[in-house]
Design a protein around this motif. Structure first.
Motif, mmCIF file in Angstrom:
data_model
loop_
_atom_site.group_PDB
_atom_site.id
_atom_site.type_symbol
_atom_site.label_atom_id
_atom_site.label_comp_id
_atom_site.label_asym_id
_atom_site.label_seq_id
_atom_site.Cartn_x
_atom_site.Cartn_y
_atom_site.Cartn_z
ATOM 1 N N PRO A 45 1.073 -1.343 0.336
ATOM 2 C CA PRO A 45 0.054 -0.155 0.261
ATOM 3 C C PRO A 45 0.270 1.123 0.196
ATOM 4 C CG PRO A 45 -0.115 -1.142 1.891
ATOM 5 C CD PRO A 45 0.796 -1.945 1.659
ATOM 6 N N GLN A 46 0.501 2.129 -0.912
ATOM 7 C CA GLN A 46 0.930 3.198 -1.088
ATOM 8 C C GLN A 46 1.427 4.550 0.174
ATOM 9 O OE1 GLN A 46 3.457 3.539 -3.665
ATOM 10 N NE2 GLN A 46 3.403 1.393 -3.475
ATOM 11 N N ARG A 47 -0.339 4.322 1.251
ATOM 12 C CA ARG A 47 -0.332 4.933 2.003
ATOM 13 C C ARG A 47 -1.389 4.556 2.937
ATOM 14 N NH1 ARG A 47 -3.261 6.307 -2.824
ATOM 15 N NH2 ARG A 47 -1.154 7.917 -3.292
ATOM 16 N N LEU A 48 -1.079 5.074 4.323
ATOM 17 C CA LEU A 48 -2.776 4.679 5.211
ATOM 18 C C LEU A 48 -4.044 4.256 4.597
ATOM 19 C CD1 LEU A 48 -0.887 6.621 8.543
ATOM 20 C CD2 LEU A 48 0.095 4.536 7.567
ATOM 21 N N SER A 49 -4.364 4.953 3.962
ATOM 22 C CA SER A 49 -5.744 5.214 4.087
ATOM 23 C C SER A 49 -6.179 4.217 2.594
ATOM 24 C CB SER A 49 -6.153 6.169 3.079
ATOM 25 O OG SER A 49 -5.471 6.979 2.223
ATOM 26 N N ASP A 50 -5.139 3.494 2.107
ATOM 27 C CA ASP A 50 -5.006 2.139 1.385
ATOM 28 C C ASP A 50 -5.423 0.769 2.006
ATOM 29 O OD1 ASP A 50 -2.771 3.470 -1.452
ATOM 30 O OD2 ASP A 50 -4.695 3.489 -0.432
ATOM 31 N N VAL A 51 -4.942 0.874 3.285
ATOM 32 C CA VAL A 51 -5.599 -0.514 4.464
ATOM 33 C C VAL A 51 -6.950 -0.431 4.499
ATOM 34 C CG1 VAL A 51 -4.714 -0.692 6.237
ATOM 35 C CG2 VAL A 51 -2.922 -0.371 4.859
ATOM 36 N N THR A 52 -7.107 -1.297 3.946
ATOM 37 C CA THR A 52 -8.617 -2.170 4.265
ATOM 38 C C THR A 52 -9.252 -2.019 5.707
ATOM 39 O OG1 THR A 52 -8.257 -2.755 1.825
ATOM 40 C CG2 THR A 52 -10.538 -3.309 3.258
ATOM 41 N N TYR A 53 -8.132 -3.125 5.895
ATOM 42 C CA TYR A 53 -8.267 -3.685 7.679
ATOM 43 C C TYR A 53 -6.689 -3.504 8.065
ATOM 44 C CZ TYR A 53 -12.410 -5.933 5.211
ATOM 45 O OH TYR A 53 -13.915 -6.214 4.262
ATOM 46 N N TRP A 54 -6.962 -3.140 9.925
ATOM 47 C CA TRP A 54 -6.263 -2.856 10.548
ATOM 48 C C TRP A 54 -6.193 -4.325 11.562
ATOM 49 C CZ3 TRP A 54 -1.882 -0.420 9.685
ATOM 50 C CH2 TRP A 54 -2.335 1.150 8.732
ATOM 51 N N GLY A 55 -5.612 -4.697 12.260
ATOM 52 C CA GLY A 55 -5.219 -5.213 13.030
ATOM 53 C C GLY A 55 -4.976 -4.827 14.576
ATOM 54 N N GLN A 56 -5.775 -5.059 15.978
ATOM 55 C CA GLN A 56 -5.721 -4.192 17.102
ATOM 56 C C GLN A 56 -4.550 -3.324 17.245
ATOM 57 O OE1 GLN A 56 -5.144 -7.161 17.432
ATOM 58 N NE2 GLN A 56 -4.097 -7.822 19.177
ATOM 59 N N GLY A 57 -3.461 -3.852 17.629
ATOM 60 C CA GLY A 57 -1.861 -3.806 17.341
ATOM 61 C C GLY A 57 -1.242 -4.424 18.501
ATOM 62 N N THR A 58 0.306 -5.357 18.447
ATOM 63 C CA THR A 58 0.501 -5.511 19.499
ATOM 64 C C THR A 58 2.360 -4.915 19.805
ATOM 65 O OG1 THR A 58 1.689 -7.816 20.780
ATOM 66 C CG2 THR A 58 1.978 -6.398 17.455
ATOM 67 N N GLN A 59 2.857 -4.630 21.063
ATOM 68 C CA GLN A 59 3.486 -4.195 21.586
ATOM 69 C C GLN A 59 4.473 -4.934 22.156
ATOM 70 O OE1 GLN A 59 3.450 -0.096 22.099
ATOM 71 N NE2 GLN A 59 5.413 -0.786 22.090
ATOM 72 N N VAL A 60 6.244 -3.996 21.200
ATOM 73 C CA VAL A 60 7.174 -4.420 21.420
ATOM 74 C C VAL A 60 8.041 -3.647 22.133
ATOM 75 C CG1 VAL A 60 9.187 -4.923 20.418
ATOM 76 C CG2 VAL A 60 7.277 -6.133 19.777
ATOM 77 N N THR A 61 8.510 -3.874 23.525
ATOM 78 C CA THR A 61 9.695 -2.736 23.785
ATOM 79 C C THR A 61 11.114 -3.424 24.047
ATOM 80 O OG1 THR A 61 7.932 -2.093 25.259
ATOM 81 C CG2 THR A 61 10.014 -1.972 26.603
ATOM 82 N N VAL A 62 12.119 -2.741 23.658
ATOM 83 C CA VAL A 62 13.131 -3.282 23.640
ATOM 84 C C VAL A 62 14.096 -2.298 24.572
ATOM 85 C CG1 VAL A 62 15.727 -4.157 22.079
ATOM 86 C CG2 VAL A 62 12.827 -4.260 21.607
ATOM 87 N N SER A 63 14.858 -3.337 25.403
ATOM 88 C CA SER A 63 15.281 -2.274 26.515
ATOM 89 C C SER A 63 17.023 -2.993 25.992
ATOM 90 C CB SER A 63 15.504 -2.558 27.675
ATOM 91 O OG SER A 63 15.143 -4.020 28.489
#
Length: 122
Positions: free
Chosen positions: A104-122
């Motif tokens: 996709p060329q832009r965010l508006s090209d995305v049809t469906y999104w997931g809710q997200g998952t967090q990655v934290t690196v220390s």
């Protein structure tokens, strides 16, 4: 009902690896362009990688070989393998499905999104 559910995010030490998963329902992952985006607090969501219907893969320039997208059609799941984790990899990671051009060329090209998952690196 179309749904994307991510998992696999965690708090890890630098140098480690993670595999993020995105399970799709309501459609098959090989029928759409599937991809991953990342977003840091206060910043715009940013495209990382996509896998097209026929399996071609695409990566953002900053990936530099540390990230790999893959797909398991039998599990209707898309994966993002992240190796040699760095603190700057600390983001929310979002799975995305697009009907049109891949990647996709832009965010508006995305049809469906997931809710997200967090990655934290220390």
């Amino acid at each position: 009902h179309v749904q994307l559910v991510e998992s696999g995010g965690d708090s890890v030490q630098a140098g480690g690896s993670l595999r993020l998963s995105c399970v799709a329902s309501g459609f098959t992952v090989n029928s759409r362009c599937m991809g991953w985006f990342r977003q840091a607090p206060g910043k715009e969501r940013e495209w990382i990688t996509s896998i097209a219907r026929l399996g071609s893969t695409y990566y953002a320039d900053f990936v530099r070989g540390r990230l790999t997208i893959s797909r398991d059609n039998t599990k209707n799941t898309v994966y993002l393998q992240i190796n040699s984790l760095k603190p700057e990899d600390s983001n929310a990671y979002y799975c995305a499905a697009s009907n049109g051009r891949c990647p996709p060329q832009r965010l508006s090209d995305v049809t469906y999104w997931g809710q997200g998952t967090q990655v934290t690196v220390s």
